[in-house]
Design a protein around this motif. Structure first.
Motif, PDB file in Angstrom:
ATOM      1  N   ALA B  65       0.845  -1.206   0.000  1.00 32.95           N
ATOM      2  CA  ALA B  65       0.000   0.000   0.000  1.00 32.95           C
ATOM      3  C   ALA B  65       0.875   1.249   0.000  1.00 32.95           C
ATOM      4  O   ALA B  65       0.619   2.213  -0.748  1.00 32.95           O
ATOM      5  N   ALA B  66       1.930   1.227   0.818  1.00 32.12           N
ATOM      6  CA  ALA B  66       2.857   2.371   0.878  1.00 32.12           C
ATOM      7  C   ALA B  66       3.491   2.617  -0.492  1.00 32.12           C
ATOM      8  O   ALA B  66       3.535   3.748  -0.987  1.00 32.12           O
ATOM      9  N   GLN B  67       3.960   1.529  -1.087  1.00 30.94           N
ATOM     10  CA  GLN B  67       4.635   1.656  -2.395  1.00 30.94           C
ATOM     11  C   GLN B  67       3.672   2.162  -3.468  1.00 30.94           C
ATOM     12  O   GLN B  67       4.038   2.972  -4.325  1.00 30.94           O
ATOM     13  N   LEU B 106       2.401   2.993  20.746  1.00 32.13           N
ATOM     14  CA  LEU B 106       2.217   2.505  19.375  1.00 32.13           C
ATOM     15  C   LEU B 106       1.854   3.668  18.451  1.00 32.13           C
ATOM     16  O   LEU B 106       2.287   3.716  17.296  1.00 32.13           O
ATOM     17  N   LEU B 107       1.093   4.588  19.003  1.00 28.81           N
ATOM     18  CA  LEU B 107       0.743   5.795  18.249  1.00 28.81           C
ATOM     19  C   LEU B 107       2.015   6.583  17.931  1.00 28.81           C
ATOM     20  O   LEU B 107       2.179   7.118  16.825  1.00 28.81           O
ATOM     21  N   ALA B 108       2.935   6.625  18.902  1.00 33.48           N
ATOM     22  CA  ALA B 108       4.205   7.331  18.692  1.00 33.48           C
ATOM     23  C   ALA B 108       5.009   6.674  17.570  1.00 33.48           C
ATOM     24  O   ALA B 108       5.678   7.344  16.774  1.00 33.48           O
ATOM     25  N   VAL B 109       4.944   5.336  17.484  1.00 28.87           N
ATOM     26  CA  VAL B 109       5.642   4.622  16.404  1.00 28.87           C
ATOM     27  C   VAL B 109       5.045   5.018  15.053  1.00 28.87           C
ATOM     28  O   VAL B 109       5.760   5.245  14.071  1.00 28.87           O
ATOM     29  N   LEU B 110       3.725   5.127  15.026  1.00 26.09           N
ATOM     30  CA  LEU B 110       3.058   5.529  13.782  1.00 26.09           C
ATOM     31  C   LEU B 110       3.470   6.949  13.386  1.00 26.09           C
ATOM     32  O   LEU B 110       3.712   7.234  12.210  1.00 26.09           O
ATOM     33  N   VAL B 111       3.565   7.827  14.403  1.00 20.64           N
ATOM     34  CA  VAL B 111       3.987   9.209  14.132  1.00 20.64           C
ATOM     35  C   VAL B 111       5.425   9.204  13.592  1.00 20.64           C
ATOM     36  O   VAL B 111       5.758   9.958  12.670  1.00 20.64           O
ATOM     37  N   MET B 116       9.175   9.910   9.132  1.00 27.59           N
ATOM     38  CA  MET B 116      10.201   9.411   8.200  1.00 27.59           C
ATOM     39  C   MET B 116       9.713   9.549   6.758  1.00 27.59           C
ATOM     40  O   MET B 116      10.471   9.903   5.858  1.00 27.59           O
ATOM     41  N   GLY B 117       8.435   9.273   6.562  1.00 28.55           N
ATOM     42  CA  GLY B 117       7.857   9.450   5.228  1.00 28.55           C
ATOM     43  C   GLY B 117       7.872  10.921   4.824  1.00 28.55           C
ATOM     44  O   GLY B 117       8.161  11.260   3.670  1.00 28.55           O
ATOM     45  N   ALA B 118       7.589  11.799   5.797  1.00 29.38           N
ATOM     46  CA  ALA B 118       7.577  13.237   5.502  1.00 29.38           C
ATOM     47  C   ALA B 118       8.971  13.725   5.118  1.00 29.38           C
ATOM     48  O   ALA B 118       9.107  14.611   4.270  1.00 29.38           O
ATOM     49  N   ILE B 119       9.996  13.136   5.736  1.00 28.34           N
ATOM     50  CA  ILE B 119      11.376  13.519   5.359  1.00 28.34           C
ATOM     51  C   ILE B 119      11.597  13.194   3.868  1.00 28.34           C
ATOM     52  O   ILE B 119      12.146  13.995   3.117  1.00 28.34           O
ATOM     53  N   ASN B 120      11.128  12.010   3.454  1.00 28.83           N
ATOM     54  CA  ASN B 120      11.213  11.668   2.023  1.00 28.83           C
ATOM     55  C   ASN B 120      10.491  12.714   1.196  1.00 28.83           C
ATOM     56  O   ASN B 120      10.977  13.155   0.156  1.00 28.83           O
ATOM     57  N   GLY B 121       9.300  13.090   1.683  1.00 28.90           N
ATOM     58  CA  GLY B 121       8.483  14.064   0.961  1.00 28.90           C
ATOM     59  C   GLY B 121       9.192  15.406   0.819  1.00 28.90           C
ATOM     60  O   GLY B 121       9.174  16.019  -0.246  1.00 28.90           O
ATOM     61  N   TYR B 223       4.049  10.851   0.454  1.00 29.25           N
ATOM     62  CA  TYR B 223       5.214  10.137   1.013  1.00 29.25           C
ATOM     63  C   TYR B 223       5.070   9.961   2.532  1.00 29.25           C
ATOM     64  O   TYR B 223       5.493   8.933   3.085  1.00 29.25           O
ATOM     65  N   ALA B 224       4.471  10.972   3.186  1.00 26.60           N
ATOM     66  CA  ALA B 224       4.247  10.835   4.639  1.00 26.60           C
ATOM     67  C   ALA B 224       3.296   9.665   4.900  1.00 26.60           C
ATOM     68  O   ALA B 224       3.529   8.835   5.794  1.00 26.60           O
ATOM     69  N   LEU B 225       2.236   9.579   4.077  1.00 26.37           N
ATOM     70  CA  LEU B 225       1.282   8.466   4.235  1.00 26.37           C
ATOM     71  C   LEU B 225       1.944   7.123   3.941  1.00 26.37           C
ATOM     72  O   LEU B 225       1.664   6.111   4.592  1.00 26.37           O
ATOM     73  N   ALA B 226       2.839   7.141   2.941  1.00 26.53           N
ATOM     74  CA  ALA B 226       3.575   5.901   2.620  1.00 26.53           C
ATOM     75  C   ALA B 226       4.399   5.466   3.829  1.00 26.53           C
ATOM     76  O   ALA B 226       4.462   4.274   4.165  1.00 26.53           O
ATOM     77  N   GLY B 227       5.032   6.426   4.504  1.00 25.21           N
ATOM     78  CA  GLY B 227       5.797   6.126   5.712  1.00 25.21           C
ATOM     79  C   GLY B 227       4.906   5.533   6.791  1.00 25.21           C
ATOM     80  O   GLY B 227       5.276   4.566   7.470  1.00 25.21           O
ATOM     81  N   LEU B 228       3.711   6.101   6.910  1.00 29.41           N
ATOM     82  CA  LEU B 228       2.763   5.599   7.910  1.00 29.41           C
ATOM     83  C   LEU B 228       2.399   4.138   7.614  1.00 29.41           C
ATOM     84  O   LEU B 228       2.408   3.280   8.509  1.00 29.41           O
TER      85      LEU B 228
END
Lengths: 360, 328
Positions: B65-67, B106-111, B116-121, B223-228
């Motif tokens: 899904a991320a990809q 677990l929420l913190a892990v998702l954040v 990390m995805g946002a950094i890509n973005g 990309y942020a969503l992909a990271g999520l």
């Protein structure tokens, strides 16, 4: 694309899968040999990796023992090779569990990741026996190596050889696996505590394969004009080759018990230490599984091998916790044997030959 | 042109229902593999066994899904393996070790995954890096972070996570419910304004910009969503294995790309979707399961997946060529 086209496409995929079954699986231990009158124990060997020289030999020894005169009427061995990842091995194990064999013997992709699946197997009444890369699942029997003792003996040998002084290269193995983590942790600790005069001037990642070790050591030799020793958990033969290619003098070195390195150290009178981790552990596991299935007693955990080897030129008095043997032709290394052989090749009452181990 | 000049048979022809062959082929493939697997393993026709099989597929589904999201905006995300590993090790080390509020952690892990995805973005949409180069770099960096958190397999996953994954909802295994939630979330996103903007950016960036689509923001958010999604994949694997692994993410990078291509999402962006990739990811899992059931050598499973990839790419290329040939 028409409907007919789409159907043909699906049929082609299914057909390819069906056709590929022609080269199918591995069923040893008297498969086709008729066997005896009693019910044979169905044992599945789950292995997740065949990309080095050790694992195929381990699998071949298992087939040999399962097909030997003593076991062919007792054991039906089914070998399952999955992809290297824990997820792939979990999926393969689930398929195995659905068939409910008597026992699963496993060389695991991870010490911990397979635990929930193996607990599931135990609950289904399947005996779980892990060896080599063992799992931590409490219900599983374990035949591990003692990584910590092996690493301690290896570094003590090198430290004593160098009289506590010198510059060495260190193998970091394959980052992320317990074997490498233990070796590196122990080596760093012992060097800092007992041999502060020894400096690690470079590291390399052997990945437990000859190519990366040769490449890694060669690169470090190019950077470092003086090297007094190599602390590795893998291929001594690659280290020797790298030193020769660089035109450098031979130094004391450690590695795993592969016949190629042992032959060279013996004939060229080099100072070498070999960690003993023979591939016949799979055969030992089969013997113990049969014992348990037949109602016998077996400790939950048993270190399967505790002997290391040193070349004649490398003999020295040094502190060690595991047993130590000097290399002897025909006993613990084989001058006419293949370089890839993991030594020693036979155990107990078995008469396993190099051809058996190499599957020839 | 007057109606009198149109041949009678053409005038009388009823409008044919429009069939999306991309969806049809992917569905047919999945259905075929399900039938083959069930015929080989009758024991699989049990809701618990199906739940277990789906559980093994969950990490790949989320990474696929991320990809897909990255590919839809004409990009690629190699860092999914690194994000996956960081989330996996964080779950096994930090969340597992903490007492009490596991849900919050677990929420913190998702954040963290989102970040990390946002950094890509930022690298891609903000600084103009090529997606391949940017995510190649962050993949290595995130992989290093994972090794720093957990040097080798281990850790302890909170019981709440494994209980959820192994639990049921109204008699249905949680893993199946999680897939349904993923597909529902995709459906909501796909039909939202943001979803339309994703397709617009992937289809024709310049035209999207002229139409007032905030292209950079859309890319960054994608990309942020992909990271999520990749982080959820890492958490799923931690839950399924009750442990963490710093190297667990890497195999999913190429597998997720295979799922995207087999599913039919165009590498040129703007066409396809998460639903298709999910079906394709299931197909890859089923190929592996069929190979296990038949006790085939591991190379057969790999070769079958590769063959499938080639067949699907070829079939889609033929369909596209035929469609282009019809365009006046």
């Amino acid at each position: 694309m028409s409907v007919r086209g789409a159907t043909l496409l699906a049929a082609a995929v299914a057909g390819a899968l069906t056709l590929s079954s022609c080269g199918s699986g591995d069923d040893s231990g008297g498969a086709g040999s008729g066997g005896g009158s009693g019910k044979r124990h169905e044992i599945v060997l789950s292995n997740n990796y065949m990309g080095n020289e050790w694992r195929p030999q381990m699998v071949n020894v298992a087939k040999f023992v399962a097909g030997s005169a003593d076991y062919r009427d007792k054991v039906k061995l089914d070998v399952r090779i999955s992809d290297a990842t824990p997820a792939a091995q979990i999926q393969s194990l689930q398929s195995v569990i659905r068939k409910k064999p008597d026992a699963i013997m496993i060389d695991a992709a991870s010490a911990t990741a397979l635990n929930p699946t193996l607990e599931q197997a135990c609950k289904a009444g399947i005996l779980v026996f892990s060896f080599d890369q063992v799992v931590t699942a409490p219900c599983a029997y374990k035949l591990p190596q003692d990584y910590e003792a092996q690493a301690t003996d290896a570094v003590n040998w090198l430290g004593t050889q160098l009289k506590g002084k010198g510059k060495i290269l260190m193998d970091t193995g394959l980052p992320g696996i317990p074997l490498s983590e233990t070796y590196v942790k122990v080596w760093k600790k012992v060097l800092a505590e007992k041999y502060p005069g020894i400096e690690v001037v470079g590291t390399f990642s052997s990945q437990y394969a000859p190519g990366p070790e040769l490449q890694g050591v060669s690169a470090q030799l190019a950077r470092n004009p003086k090297i007094d020793g190599i602390l590795s958990g893998a291929y001594v033969a690659s280290d020797i080759k790298a030193l020769k290619q660089a035109g450098r003098p031979m130094v004391p070195m450690t590695g795993l018990d592969f016949n190629g390195g042992q032959k060279q150290c013996a004939t060229e009178k080099l100072k070498c230490f070999f960690i003993g981790a023979p591939a016949f552990v799979s055969g030992m596991a089969i013997e113990r599984i049969v014992k348990v299935l037949d109602g016998g007693q077996q400790p939950k955990q048993e270190v399967y091998f505790d002997t290391n080897y040193v070349s004649e030129a490398g003999q020295i008095d040094f502190p060690h916790t595991q047993k130590l043997e000097t290399l002897k032709a025909g006993e613990n290394y084989y001058p006419d044997g293949a370089d890839s052989l993991v030594t020693p090749i036979s155990f107990g009452a078995h008469d396993i030959t190099a051809a058996d181990v190499l599957g020839k | 042109m007057s109606t009198a000049t149109v041949p009678v048979e053409r005038r009388l022809r009823l409008p044919r229902p429009r069939i999306d062959w991309g969806i049809a082929v992917t569905t047919l493939l999945l259905a075929t593999l399900v039938v083959v697997d069930l015929s080989l393993q009758p024991a699989l026709a049990d809701i618990t066994q199906i739940g277990l099989l789906v559980q093994t597929a969950l990490p790949l589904l989320f990474v696929a899904a991320a990809q897909t999201l990255a590919v839809l905006v004409r990009g690629i995300d190699l860092s999914v393996g690194g994000v996956f590993a960081v989330a996996n090790t964080m779950t096994a080390v930090w969340v597992g070790a903490a007492g009490g509020n596991h849900q919050l952690l677990l929420l913190a892990v998702l954040v963290a995954g989102l970040a990390m995805g946002a950094i890509n973005g930022v690298l891609i949409a903000g600084l103009g890096f090529q997606p391949f180069i940017a995510t190649l770099g962050t993949w290595t960096a995130y992989g290093g972070v994972a090794l720093m958190i957990l040097p080798s397999d281990g850790g302890a996953v909170p019981l709440v996570l494994t209980s959820i994954l192994n639990g049921t909802v109204a008699g249905i295994p949680a893993s199946i419910v999680i897939v349904a939630v993923l597909l529902l979330a995709w459906r909501v996103l796909r039909t939202s304004r943001f979803g339309t903007q994703i397709y617009a950016v992937g289809d024709d960036e310049e035209r999207a910009r002229l139409n007032g689509t905030p292209v950079r923001r859309v890319r960054l958010l994608v990309y942020a969503l992909a990271g999520l999604c990749a982080a959820v994949g890492g958490i799923m694997l931690a839950g399924a294995t009750s442990t963490g692994s710093p190297t667990a993410g890497d195999p999913y990078i190429l597998m997720s790309l295979s799922a995207v291509v087999i599913g039919g999402t165009s590498l040129r962006g703007g066409a396809g979707g998460v639903g298709l990739s999910v079906m394709a990811a299931f197909s890859l899992i089923l190929i592996s399961d069929i190979a296990s059931a038949m006790n085939l050598d591991v190379w057969v499973s790999v070769a079958a997946s590769a063959l499938l990839l080639l067949v699907m790419v070829t079939a889609r290329a033929l369909v596209e060529r035929r469609a282009e040939g019809r365009t006046p």
